[in-house]
Design a protein around this motif. Structure first.
Motif, short mmCIF file in Angstrom:
data_model
loop_
_atom_site.label_atom_id
_atom_site.label_comp_id
_atom_site.label_asym_id
_atom_site.label_seq_id
_atom_site.Cartn_x
_atom_site.Cartn_y
_atom_site.Cartn_z
N HIS A 199 0.87 -4.04 5.74
CA HIS A 199 -0.37 -4.03 6.54
C HIS A 199 -1.58 -4.46 5.73
O HIS A 199 -2.71 -4.27 6.19
N CYS A 201 0.87 -1.18 0.00
CA CYS A 201 0.00 0.00 0.00
C CYS A 201 0.91 1.23 0.00
O CYS A 201 2.05 1.17 0.46
N CYS A 213 -6.76 -3.19 3.69
CA CYS A 213 -6.60 -1.73 3.70
C CYS A 213 -7.32 -1.01 2.56
O CYS A 213 -8.39 -0.47 2.75
N TYR A 273 5.15 5.42 2.16
CA TYR A 273 5.20 6.69 2.89
C TYR A 273 6.08 6.56 4.14
O TYR A 273 6.98 7.37 4.38
N ASP A 309 7.05 9.76 7.76
CA ASP A 309 6.02 9.43 8.75
C ASP A 309 6.57 9.70 10.14
O ASP A 309 7.57 9.10 10.54
N PRO A 310 5.94 10.60 10.90
CA PRO A 310 6.46 10.87 12.25
C PRO A 310 6.48 9.64 13.14
O PRO A 310 7.21 9.59 14.11
N GLU A 311 5.67 8.63 12.78
CA GLU A 311 5.68 7.39 13.57
C GLU A 311 6.62 6.34 12.97
O GLU A 311 6.68 5.22 13.46
N TYR A 343 -4.89 -3.30 10.78
CA TYR A 343 -4.06 -2.24 11.40
C TYR A 343 -4.91 -1.36 12.31
O TYR A 343 -4.42 -0.77 13.26
N GLN A 344 -6.19 -1.26 11.99
CA GLN A 344 -7.10 -0.52 12.88
C GLN A 344 -7.78 -1.58 13.76
O GLN A 344 -8.58 -2.37 13.27
N ARG A 364 -3.38 1.25 20.33
CA ARG A 364 -2.86 2.24 19.38
C ARG A 364 -1.51 2.82 19.80
O ARG A 364 -0.64 3.07 18.96
N THR A 421 0.89 3.62 1.86
CA THR A 421 1.28 4.02 3.22
C THR A 421 2.57 3.31 3.65
O THR A 421 3.36 3.86 4.42
N ALA A 477 -10.42 6.92 8.39
CA ALA A 477 -9.39 5.89 8.55
C ALA A 477 -10.06 4.54 8.32
O ALA A 477 -11.10 4.25 8.93
#
Ligand code: NAD
Ligand code: AHE
Ligand code: ZN
Ligand code: ZN
Length: 379
Positions: free
Chosen positions: A69, A47, A177, A52, A58-60, A95-96, A117, A49, A321
């Motif tokens: 994912h 994906c 996703c 990304y 990505d700050p994470e 992932y969620q 999370r 993401t 999301a």
């Protein structure tokens, strides 16, 4: 299972540093602890993401990590207290998460879940705040609570959806996703009604799934906007009725759409991750009621802006999301819909490769001719 309770050594694609090619390594995967599930991943898709986070924006994003994912597999073993899945079950990692107990899950207002999370954002498991992945004793971070670019992964039990064992895992992996995100953005987040005029910015997998959702919701016009005109031919098969390439116009794209639709669209969806396009997507909405849904993920430091007057005059800005779907409850339902041929999946799969070819798969994704590439995890 002969492997239950033991460390499994298997192949995984490790991201050591942003943008440096992924390395196929022998990775040690520890047994699942209380409330955890170890899954034999059979198929995973890529994906945007994943790209990304790999890009370092990505700050994470944490390195070294195992990305991925959008996948499907079979439960290998479960930790203490896990009741809802057992070894042999066919599953899709989510992932969620959906714990059904936290403030978010009980609110009835969101599909977000708060239970794991913090841990998934920190690349670790909640039980002992550690990773289950290592290479010769050195820990490797998890990603999005799923890390499906590994032949075996460990996830929280609240992040696993048990699905119909008859469903082809090389197809339904996409329900982890992109496809649910687009469908759900229309059905759950925007709640598009029959006759509505819809604009979709970005006709990748997510945008095409929005088109499919809009068509099934009875939209009267589905306007696809993309800077790559090659996307239109394929987009027609997903329900896009008109195509607009911003490069063909001198005026701002929001004005083009307002002029084409007698004042603006009823719903717009941003499926790119570009904050300028997010603004255009809001501003092409009809005064008084037009709703714009942000789906694309924008890089750290990027911010959206518009004149507040746009909202004062009735336009609504939303985000979504996983398309607002409650993962464990609704992914099995989406699998059933696919089995009944009520939603597409096969049509999004343009390429099939193996785990060993993962870097080539990312190259394909960046070239634009690829919607989803599915990797076979075991040769
Ligand atoms: N919110 C969520 O839950 C969620 C879930 C999945 C994916 N995403 C995000 O959704 C986005 C789309 O994912 P995808 O897999 O469909 O991506 P993709 O790259 O396949 O599709 C993006 C499309 O946008 C087009 N595009 C690029 N710049 C454009 C511009 N300025 N104007 C018009 N078109 C433009 C590209 O040509 C491409 O067709 C990504 O940002 C991804 O991270 C979000
Ligand atoms: N870590 C990122 C967050 C990126 C993001 O928004 N992720 C989407 C899913 S993208 C799937 O392809 C999402 O669901 N977000 C909600 C959540 O993460 O709980 C960043 O900080 O930019
Ligand atoms: Zn994704
Ligand atoms: Zn919850």
């Amino acid at each position: 299972m002969a492997t239950a309770g033991k460390v499994i050594t298997c192949k995984a694609a490790v991201a050591y540093e942003p943008n440096k090619p992924l390395v196929i390594e022998d990775v040690q995967v520890a047994p699942p602890q209380a409330g955890e599930v170890r899954i034999n991943i059979l198929f995973t898709a890529l994906c945007h993401t994943d790209a990304y986070t790999w890009s370092g924006k990505d700050p994470e994003g944490l390195f070294p990590c195992i990305l991925g994912h959008e996948a499907a597999g079979i439960v290998e073993s479960v930790g203490e207290g896990v009741t809802e899945v057992q070894p042999g079950d066919h599953v899709i990692p989510c992932y969620q998460a959906e714990c059904k107990e936290c403030k978010f899950c009980k609110s009835g207002k969101t599909n977000l879940c708060g239970k794991v999370r913090m841990a998934t954002g920190a690349g670790i498991m909640m039980n002992d705040r550690k990773s289950r992945f290592s290479i010769n004793g050195k820990p490797i971070y998890h990603f999005m609570g799923t890390s499906t670019f590994s032949q075996y992964t460990v996830v929280h039990d609240v992040s696993v959806a048990k699905v119909d064992p008859q469903a082809p895992l090389d197809k339904v992996c996409l329900l982890g996703c992109g496809v649910p995100t687009g469908l759900g953005a229309v059905w759950n987040t925007a709640k598009v009604e029959p006759g509505a005029i819809v604009a979709i910015f970005g006709l990748g997998t997510v945008g095409l799934a929005v088109a499919e959702g809009a068509k099934s919701a009875g939209a009267s016009r589905v306007i696809g906007v993309d800077i790559d005109s090659k996307k239109f031919d394929i987009a027609k098969n997903f329900g896009v009725t008109e195509f607009v390439n911003p490069k063909d116009y001198d005026k701002p794209i929001q004005q083009v759409l307002v002029d084409l639709t007698d004042g603006g669209v009823d719903y717009s969806f941003e499926c790119i991750g570009n904050v300028s396009v997010m603004r255009a997507a809001l501003e092409c909405c009809h005064k008084g009621w037009g709703t714009s849904v942000i789906i694309g993920v924008a890089a750290s430091g990027q911010e959206i802006s518009t004149r507040p007057f746009q909202l004062v005059t009735g336009r609504v800005w939303k985000g979504t999301a996983f398309g607002g779907f409650k993962s464990r409850s609704q992914v099995p339902w989406l699998v059933d819909k696919y089995m009944k041929k009520e939603i597409k999946i096969d049509e999004y799969i343009t390429h099939n490769l193996t785990l060993g070819e993962i870097n080539k798969a990312f190259d394909l994704m960046h070239e634009g001719g690829c919607l989803r590439c599915v990797l076979k995890m075991h040769e």
